[in-house]
Motif scaffolding. Structure first.
Motif, PDB file in Angstrom:
ATOM      1  N   VAL A  51      -2.495   3.872  -3.454  1.00 52.47           N
ATOM      2  CA  VAL A  51      -2.714   2.545  -4.039  1.00 52.47           C
ATOM      3  C   VAL A  51      -2.719   1.550  -2.891  1.00 52.47           C
ATOM      4  N   HIS A  52      -3.697   0.648  -2.891  1.00 51.89           N
ATOM      5  CA  HIS A  52      -3.789  -0.363  -1.839  1.00 51.89           C
ATOM      6  C   HIS A  52      -3.101  -1.652  -2.256  1.00 51.89           C
ATOM      7  N   GLU A  82      -2.881  -3.538   4.212  1.00 54.11           N
ATOM      8  CA  GLU A  82      -3.771  -2.995   3.187  1.00 54.11           C
ATOM      9  C   GLU A  82      -4.289  -1.608   3.558  1.00 54.11           C
ATOM     10  N   GLU A 106      -4.145  -4.190  -5.195  1.00 56.91           N
ATOM     11  CA  GLU A 106      -4.854  -3.458  -6.250  1.00 56.91           C
ATOM     12  C   GLU A 106      -4.125  -3.620  -7.584  1.00 56.91           C
ATOM     13  N   GLN A 107      -4.880  -3.776  -8.660  1.00 61.30           N
ATOM     14  CA  GLN A 107      -4.276  -3.844  -9.990  1.00 61.30           C
ATOM     15  C   GLN A 107      -4.041  -2.419 -10.477  1.00 61.30           C
ATOM     16  N   THR A 137       0.878  -1.162   0.000  1.00 60.93           N
ATOM     17  CA  THR A 137       0.000   0.000   0.000  1.00 60.93           C
ATOM     18  C   THR A 137       0.915   1.211   0.000  1.00 60.93           C
TER      19      THR A 137
END
Length: 183
Positions: free
Chosen positions: A92-93, A128, A96-97, A56
Motif C-alpha cells: 500500500v502506498h 511514497e 492511497e485510499q 507506505t
C-alpha cells in the motif's frame, strides 16, 4: 487537541507556545472526544468505509539483480542466481485510499535450500516509494519466523497484509503444509 489533558489550560498554553507556527484546535469537551469517537465507531462500525494511508507499507523482497540499476552493494549470489537484497516491495502506498478489511497477498519462495526458517517482515515508510527496507525512511513493523520443512525442494510462503478496522494483521501461510502464522 483531544483527551483528558487537553482540557488543562496550562498544557494548552504550553502546546500553543511550543507550536506557535501551527493552528491548535481544541474542541469543546476535548476530554470526551476520544470516548465519543470510540462509542460512535462501536455502534456504527461501517461509519468508516475507507482510510487514506499515512504510510507506505511493504515487505522485503530479493528480486533478480539488474546491473546498472541496482547498486553493487545490494548484489548477492544465492545458489548461482544474482539477486538484489533488501528490496522494499510495496503493498500500500502513502496517500492511497484503502477500504476496511483490505487484504493484499504476495507469494515468495525461500531461496536457500539449507534454511530452517524464513523471516517474513512487514515494513513501513514515510516515503511514497522507498527502494530498500534498510533506507533511513523505513522501519520494521513486525516479523514472523516461518519454520521450513526439511527435504521438500521449493517451499512457497504467501505473505498477506490485512488492514482491519483499527489494526493491521500480517499473516504468513506455508502453502504446501497449510501452516499459518500471524501477528
Amino acid at each position: 487537541m483531544v483527551g483528558g489533558f487537553s482540557e488543562c489550560s496550562l498544557i494548552q498554553n504550553a502546546i500553543k507556545t511550543k507550536f506557535s507556527a501551527y493552528r491548535i484546535i481544541i474542541p469543546e469537551e476535548a476530554g470526551l472526544a476520544v470516548v465519543k469517537g470510540a462509542v460512535y465507531f462501536g455502534n456504527l462500525a461501517n461509519a468508516i468505509s475507507r482510510r487514506v494511508s499515512r504510510y507506505t507499507y511493504g515487505i522485503q523482497s530479493w528480486p533478480e539483480y539488474t546491473p546498472g540499476i541496482d547498486p553493487p552493494s545490494k548484489k548477492i549470489n544465492v545458489n548461482g542466481s544474482m539477486r538484489c537484497k533488501d528490496v522494499f516491495f510495496p503493498v500500500v502506498h502513502r496517500g492511497e485510499q484503502i477500504p476496511v478489511s483490505f487484504r493484499k497477498s504476495q507469494v515468495f519462495q525461500y531461496l536457500k535450500p539449507n534454511q530452517s526458517e524464513m523471516e517474513c517482515a512487514i515494513y513501513v515508510s514515510d516515503q511514497e516509494n522507498p527502494r530498500f527496507v534498510d533506507d533511513g525512511s523505513c522501519r520494521q513493523l513486525g516479523i514472523l519466523k516461518v519454520p521450513l520443512p526439511r527435504g521438500f525442494g521449493s517451499v512457497e510462503i504467501e505473505e498477506t497484509i490485512i488492514f482491519g478496522e483499527t489494526d493491521i494483521e500480517f499473516v504468513a501461510l506455508q502453502i504446501g503444509s497449510g501452516k499459518v502464522l500471524e501477528t
